[in-house]
Design a protein around this motif. Sequence first.
Motif, PDB file in Angstrom:
ATOM      1  N   UNK A 236       0.911  -1.706  -0.164  1.00  0.00           N
ATOM      2  CA  UNK A 236       0.336  -0.049   0.210  1.00  0.00           C
ATOM      3  C   UNK A 236       0.942   1.119   0.249  1.00  0.00           C
ATOM      4  N   UNK A 237       2.371   1.392   0.213  1.00  0.00           N
ATOM      5  CA  UNK A 237       2.631   2.461   0.884  1.00  0.00           C
ATOM      6  C   UNK A 237       3.419   2.761  -0.722  1.00  0.00           C
ATOM      7  N   UNK A 238       4.416   1.393  -1.310  1.00  0.00           N
ATOM      8  CA  UNK A 238       4.530   1.587  -2.609  1.00  0.00           C
ATOM      9  C   UNK A 238       3.226   2.374  -3.335  1.00  0.00           C
ATOM     10  N   UNK A 239       2.475   1.567  -3.147  1.00  0.00           N
ATOM     11  CA  UNK A 239       1.576   2.368  -4.182  1.00  0.00           C
ATOM     12  C   UNK A 239       1.024   3.879  -4.480  1.00  0.00           C
ATOM     13  N   UNK A 240       1.062   4.234  -3.395  1.00  0.00           N
ATOM     14  CA  UNK A 240       0.759   5.511  -2.775  1.00  0.00           C
ATOM     15  C   UNK A 240       1.788   6.352  -2.587  1.00  0.00           C
ATOM     16  N   UNK A 241       2.593   6.219  -2.554  1.00  0.00           N
ATOM     17  CA  UNK A 241       4.101   7.138  -3.232  1.00  0.00           C
ATOM     18  C   UNK A 241       4.364   6.517  -4.688  1.00  0.00           C
ATOM     19  N   UNK A 242       3.952   6.282  -5.602  1.00  0.00           N
ATOM     20  CA  UNK A 242       3.739   6.200  -6.800  1.00  0.00           C
ATOM     21  C   UNK A 242       3.534   8.061  -7.386  1.00  0.00           C
ATOM     22  N   UNK A 243       5.159   8.722  -8.058  1.00  0.00           N
ATOM     23  CA  UNK A 243       5.437   9.713  -8.929  1.00  0.00           C
ATOM     24  C   UNK A 243       4.333  10.074  -9.998  1.00  0.00           C
ATOM     25  N   UNK A 244       4.137   8.993 -10.576  1.00  0.00           N
ATOM     26  CA  UNK A 244       3.397   9.538 -11.805  1.00  0.00           C
ATOM     27  C   UNK A 244       2.448   9.006 -12.041  1.00  0.00           C
ATOM     28  N   UNK A 245       0.908   8.562 -11.017  1.00  0.00           N
ATOM     29  CA  UNK A 245       0.027   8.103 -11.446  1.00  0.00           C
ATOM     30  C   UNK A 245      -0.498   7.214 -12.181  1.00  0.00           C
ATOM     31  N   UNK A 246      -0.287   6.435 -12.585  1.00  0.00           N
ATOM     32  CA  UNK A 246       0.733   5.356 -13.996  1.00  0.00           C
ATOM     33  C   UNK A 246      -0.679   4.170 -12.943  1.00  0.00           C
ATOM     34  N   UNK A 247      -1.353   3.404 -13.381  1.00  0.00           N
ATOM     35  CA  UNK A 247      -1.518   2.466 -12.686  1.00  0.00           C
ATOM     36  C   UNK A 247      -0.164   1.621 -12.700  1.00  0.00           C
ATOM     37  N   UNK A 248      -0.816   0.226 -11.649  1.00  0.00           N
ATOM     38  CA  UNK A 248       0.378  -0.978 -11.413  1.00  0.00           C
ATOM     39  C   UNK A 248       0.582  -1.417 -12.158  1.00  0.00           C
ATOM     40  N   UNK A 249       1.417  -2.216 -11.890  1.00  0.00           N
ATOM     41  CA  UNK A 249       1.453  -3.494 -13.022  1.00  0.00           C
ATOM     42  C   UNK A 249       0.772  -4.443 -12.375  1.00  0.00           C
ATOM     43  N   UNK A 250       0.301  -5.460 -12.809  1.00  0.00           N
ATOM     44  CA  UNK A 250      -0.415  -6.171 -12.524  1.00  0.00           C
ATOM     45  C   UNK A 250       0.547  -7.260 -11.684  1.00  0.00           C
ATOM     46  N   UNK A 251      -0.655  -7.999 -10.751  1.00  0.00           N
ATOM     47  CA  UNK A 251       0.712  -9.183  -9.558  1.00  0.00           C
ATOM     48  C   UNK A 251       0.332  -9.971 -10.216  1.00  0.00           C
ATOM     49  N   UNK A 252       1.756 -11.233 -10.811  1.00  0.00           N
ATOM     50  CA  UNK A 252       1.913 -12.411 -10.799  1.00  0.00           C
ATOM     51  C   UNK A 252       0.764 -12.892 -10.843  1.00  0.00           C
ATOM     52  N   UNK A 253       0.771 -13.744 -11.535  1.00  0.00           N
ATOM     53  CA  UNK A 253      -0.810 -15.029 -11.257  1.00  0.00           C
ATOM     54  C   UNK A 253      -0.574 -16.694 -11.883  1.00  0.00           C
ATOM     55  N   UNK A 254      -1.618 -16.952 -11.848  1.00  0.00           N
ATOM     56  CA  UNK A 254      -1.084 -19.051 -11.951  1.00  0.00           C
ATOM     57  C   UNK A 254       0.282 -19.011 -13.245  1.00  0.00           C
ATOM     58  N   UNK A 255       0.030 -18.216 -14.504  1.00  0.00           N
ATOM     59  CA  UNK A 255       0.742 -18.736 -15.280  1.00  0.00           C
ATOM     60  C   UNK A 255       1.663 -18.616 -15.064  1.00  0.00           C
ATOM     61  N   UNK A 256       2.151 -17.646 -14.070  1.00  0.00           N
ATOM     62  CA  UNK A 256       3.698 -16.998 -13.639  1.00  0.00           C
ATOM     63  C   UNK A 256       4.050 -17.865 -12.425  1.00  0.00           C
ATOM     64  N   UNK A 257       3.821 -19.447 -12.209  1.00  0.00           N
ATOM     65  CA  UNK A 257       4.514 -19.683 -11.026  1.00  0.00           C
ATOM     66  C   UNK A 257       5.228 -21.254 -12.033  1.00  0.00           C
ATOM     67  N   UNK A 258       5.624 -21.862 -13.604  1.00  0.00           N
ATOM     68  CA  UNK A 258       5.817 -22.403 -13.681  1.00  0.00           C
ATOM     69  C   UNK A 258       7.825 -21.577 -13.631  1.00  0.00           C
ATOM     70  N   UNK A 259       7.388 -20.337 -14.215  1.00  0.00           N
ATOM     71  CA  UNK A 259       8.905 -19.548 -14.140  1.00  0.00           C
ATOM     72  C   UNK A 259       9.107 -19.110 -12.997  1.00  0.00           C
ATOM     73  N   UNK A 260       8.261 -19.366 -11.828  1.00  0.00           N
ATOM     74  CA  UNK A 260       9.004 -18.839 -10.000  1.00  0.00           C
ATOM     75  C   UNK A 260       9.380 -20.223  -9.986  1.00  0.00           C
ATOM     76  N   UNK A 261       9.093 -21.493 -10.248  1.00  0.00           N
ATOM     77  CA  UNK A 261       9.230 -23.062  -9.836  1.00  0.00           C
ATOM     78  C   UNK A 261      10.720 -22.537 -10.437  1.00  0.00           C
ATOM     79  N   UNK A 262      11.025 -22.145 -11.620  1.00  0.00           N
ATOM     80  CA  UNK A 262      12.201 -22.508 -12.352  1.00  0.00           C
ATOM     81  C   UNK A 262      13.821 -21.497 -11.929  1.00  0.00           C
ATOM     82  N   UNK A 263      13.169 -20.426 -10.965  1.00  0.00           N
ATOM     83  CA  UNK A 263      13.781 -19.952 -10.697  1.00  0.00           C
ATOM     84  C   UNK A 263      14.366 -20.223  -9.753  1.00  0.00           C
ATOM     85  N   UNK A 264      13.193 -20.901  -8.435  1.00  0.00           N
ATOM     86  CA  UNK A 264      13.648 -21.539  -7.232  1.00  0.00           C
ATOM     87  C   UNK A 264      14.621 -22.499  -7.445  1.00  0.00           C
ATOM     88  N   UNK A 265      14.496 -23.291  -8.473  1.00  0.00           N
ATOM     89  CA  UNK A 265      15.210 -24.623  -9.307  1.00  0.00           C
ATOM     90  C   UNK A 265      17.029 -24.651  -9.554  1.00  0.00           C
TER      91      UNK A 265
END
Length: 288
Positions: A236-265
């Motif tokens: 919430x702090x990072x979102x409220x302190x954005x200076x450009x007022x642009x939309x925040x990037x979307x949070x990672x979803x289930x489609x990113x799980x594979x890449x996350x597991x590969x990074x952990x491995x």
Amino acid sequence: MRENTPLDRRGEALRSLCAALPMLFYGVILVMGASRSPDRVVPMLVDIPLGVAGLVLMRWRRRLPWQTALATALLTSFSITATGPAQVAYVSLVTHRRWRWTLPVAVVSWLCLLANTTRYGLTQAAVVSQVTGTVILGGLTIFGLYLRGLRDLDASRREAALAAERERLQQIEQTKLAERAKIAQEMHDVLAHRMSLLSMLAGGLAYRKDLGPEETREIALAIQENAHRSLNELRAVLGSLRRDGALEAPQPGLEHMGALFEEVRAAGQRVEVADTVEDRESLPTQTG
């Protein structure tokens, strides 16, 4: 000094009408006079084309103000129908408020009027026409200055409106910055409190060996809950302190799980995944 602003089609048509109406009036008089007196046919045939030439020259009055005003004024020495274009060109010249141009053209216009009115001698009608033309020339000068004043007033109002809008946007930005600073200060205090609590709970869990399974579980749950709240508050702090007022990037979803597991491995950890989720695209974004 502000230069003349471009005219729209309505303004240009109005000025052409102001030049054409006197031409039409004097043209009718010349035709009627020529129909009654044959010796006036030749002057009419000279006068009307010169008036049309003045109407054509009037198109360059904004690009070449004093040249156009001078040329149309000279036409009035031989053409009464050129009076309308000459008057419009003279008013356009006056709106520039450059007296080193206006005064010489005004003198030439007055002399050309004198030459036209005294063409057939210094009669009473010629004197009346000269006096009337002089009054009209003075009135056109005042009218041109009045038009210039209106344009300057309109431009000043536009500039004031733009300045007020810039000031309003600046005040909004300053208010946002102040609000962000206030939020950051408040959230800093909250996060500092939660991090201190997490450190205390983790320290107790690490150094106390007399804790039973249930107490250990309660402390671990407390650590998990406070860590989760801290992450949410930090987001919430990072979102409220954005200076450009642009939309925040979307949070990672289930489609990113594979890449996350590969990074952990890739980091050296062994990860086994039991994935039973089907039709991931139909899940709501929040759930994903």
